[in-house]
Design a protein around this motif. Sequence first.
Motif, short mmCIF file in Angstrom:
data_model
loop_
_atom_site.label_atom_id
_atom_site.label_comp_id
_atom_site.label_asym_id
_atom_site.label_seq_id
_atom_site.Cartn_x
_atom_site.Cartn_y
_atom_site.Cartn_z
N ASP A 182 -2.82 4.89 -1.52
CA ASP A 182 -3.96 4.58 -0.74
C ASP A 182 -4.34 5.48 0.50
O ASP A 182 -5.51 5.42 0.88
N TYR A 183 -3.48 6.30 0.91
CA TYR A 183 -3.47 7.24 2.18
C TYR A 183 -2.94 8.52 1.68
O TYR A 183 -1.44 8.43 1.34
N VAL A 184 -3.65 9.48 1.60
CA VAL A 184 -2.88 10.84 1.32
C VAL A 184 -3.49 11.71 2.39
O VAL A 184 -4.29 12.13 3.06
N GLY A 185 -2.22 12.48 3.07
CA GLY A 185 -2.32 13.50 3.98
C GLY A 185 -3.11 14.90 3.23
O GLY A 185 -4.15 15.03 3.70
N LYS A 186 -2.85 15.25 2.41
CA LYS A 186 -3.36 16.16 1.57
C LYS A 186 -3.19 16.40 0.05
O LYS A 186 -2.00 16.14 -0.39
N ASN A 187 -4.29 16.49 -0.65
CA ASN A 187 -4.27 16.68 -2.18
C ASN A 187 -3.67 18.37 -2.29
O ASN A 187 -4.78 18.88 -1.88
N ILE A 188 -2.93 18.40 -3.04
CA ILE A 188 -2.50 19.86 -3.55
C ILE A 188 -2.47 20.09 -4.96
O ILE A 188 -1.36 19.68 -5.52
N PRO A 189 -3.50 20.51 -5.76
CA PRO A 189 -3.06 20.72 -6.96
C PRO A 189 -1.97 21.83 -7.31
O PRO A 189 -1.84 22.72 -6.76
N THR A 190 -1.08 21.34 -8.22
CA THR A 190 0.02 22.23 -8.51
C THR A 190 0.30 22.34 -9.77
O THR A 190 -0.10 21.77 -10.70
N SER A 191 1.06 23.62 -10.25
CA SER A 191 1.29 23.86 -11.69
C SER A 191 2.73 22.94 -11.86
O SER A 191 3.27 23.04 -10.69
N GLN A 221 0.88 -0.99 0.03
CA GLN A 221 0.01 0.07 0.13
C GLN A 221 0.89 1.17 0.13
O GLN A 221 2.20 1.11 0.35
N LEU A 222 0.34 2.43 -0.47
CA LEU A 222 1.28 3.54 -0.55
C LEU A 222 0.55 4.68 0.24
O LEU A 222 -0.59 4.97 0.37
N MET A 223 1.26 5.33 1.08
CA MET A 223 0.79 6.55 2.03
C MET A 223 1.98 7.55 1.46
O MET A 223 3.21 7.39 1.48
N VAL A 224 1.20 8.92 1.20
CA VAL A 224 2.08 9.97 1.02
C VAL A 224 1.56 11.10 1.86
O VAL A 224 0.30 11.12 1.94
N LEU A 225 2.27 12.10 2.04
CA LEU A 225 1.80 13.18 2.97
C LEU A 225 1.19 14.31 1.91
O LEU A 225 0.30 14.84 2.30
N VAL A 226 1.75 14.49 0.94
CA VAL A 226 1.10 15.34 -0.16
C VAL A 226 1.14 14.58 -1.64
O VAL A 226 2.02 13.90 -2.02
N ASP A 227 -0.02 14.76 -2.12
CA ASP A 227 -0.16 14.17 -3.69
C ASP A 227 -0.35 15.50 -4.41
O ASP A 227 -1.35 16.11 -4.18
N ARG A 228 0.68 16.03 -5.27
CA ARG A 228 0.68 17.12 -5.99
C ARG A 228 0.21 16.89 -7.54
O ARG A 228 0.15 17.74 -8.23
#
Lengths: 180, 324
Positions: free
Chosen positions: A145-154, A128-135
């Motif tokens: 599978d686990y995301v701290g925060k989704n942050i849309p970026t350019s 399984q995959l855990m990340v603090l930030v998904d950009r």
Amino acid sequence: MSEKIIMSETEIKRALTRIAHEIVERNKGCEDLVFVGMQTRGLPLAQRLAAQIEAFEAVPVPVGSLDISFYRDDLASLDLRHIVQRTDIPVHISGKRLVLVDDVLFTGRSIRAALDALIDFGRPRDIQLMVLVDRGHRQLPIRADYVGKNIPTSIQEDIQVRLKEIDGRDEVALIFGEQT
Amino acid sequence: MRTNSLIKMERHHIIDLDDFSQEEIALIFATTDAMKEILSREIRRVPTLRGKTIVTLFYEPSTRTRVSFELAAKNLGADVVNVTSSTASVAKGESIIDTMRTLEALGADVIVIRHFQSGVPCLMAQHLQISVINAGDGCHAHPSQALLDLYTIREKLGHIEGLKVVIVGDILHSRVARSNIWGLSAMGAQVVLCGPPTLIPQELRRPQPLKGGECPFPPLTIQENLDRALEEADVVMVLRLQKERQEGGLLPSLREYIQLYQLNSARLSRAHLHALVMHPGPMNEGIEITPEVAHGPQSVVEDQVTNGVAVRMALLYMVTGGKG
């Protein structure tokens, strides 16, 4: 270059607490769980998750570290001064439920390399995959599978995760340059 | 004077340790640590150099160095082609530069070369785009051997700085000694050379500064009496007596050499209790070293061989990773 703090120390702490509970819930306990932190900043995150779970489940979860330098697909562009860090998987991973931990999920190429590396150590039951930030901006079919925060970026922006163990403080910054 | 661009070029090639800084050697150690982790796995192979071709070109007999480089390359997933002088077109009269250019044109990414003539790898590096790693040239240099010696010392004793390292034997013909002098000095060790006066070359005895003010060798001590040299020693590097190179009457007799310069248990007891015994191999047991010492508790000869693979993996990784 300017930066904006998008996660504070408290927000990071809350996200990790939530994810620690999600991991235990999804895996129906923590039997056979093993955390693998990706060097450099995935490792302290994995250690914090393990400590949290130990605090409320009273079960220790093994934590390993993984450096993916030898599995990258961009060896030619590597910085010569790049120091290969420690890989230490403390248990046999065959049959275990691995949670791979990293700070930022971006193109997915590091995760691809990490999956190749882990499979050289054995055949886990699942990964399984855990990340603090998904950009965003994935280049491979990989999701967390686990995301701290989704942050849309350019694509020109950068995300920097800073952690006490390495950087002296906890925060996530969005770095953006004035367009030239 | 050395320029930055020259240092960068020499990182693309590995010819000798004479221009390696302490930081560069420390970086190689860190990479070697990671390689040792791979060697400790059940499956000792990573795909790092997949698709790369490493050619070993040996103009002098060698088992351990060639096999060590070959295993190092294979552990990193590279393809390896071994060429020896008897199979090479050199037997048909092709010049070595042409041989190397052919190998380059055939798609080699790294050439690991050993040659009986000093300076050949350096000449090759000037003519080729691809990386050249010196696996021993004449009496000049053997950088991968010196690096694995340094790594083994650091692994066993924790550090290199401030240690007294005695290199004993046939210094005159030894490329291992010359590369170790550079590496040990860069890491801050005190180097003591010991051997019969005829086997200690003049350029090491009294290093004369060259025209540019650069010294041909770093400062070191020469002590022709082995018993005295061994006092307080932390490391004893015993060199192979190169019998094939002793025809010029440099030694009165083998018996006298054994009497004065063989490392035996009694002599070794003059060094520190923790002192390491090293030998680059192959050993002439009963000549420069007694079997008890060669296989005794202070000997790290086998660790040297094991570490050799990891160090060479690190070197291949670093020269290949620097491209592009």
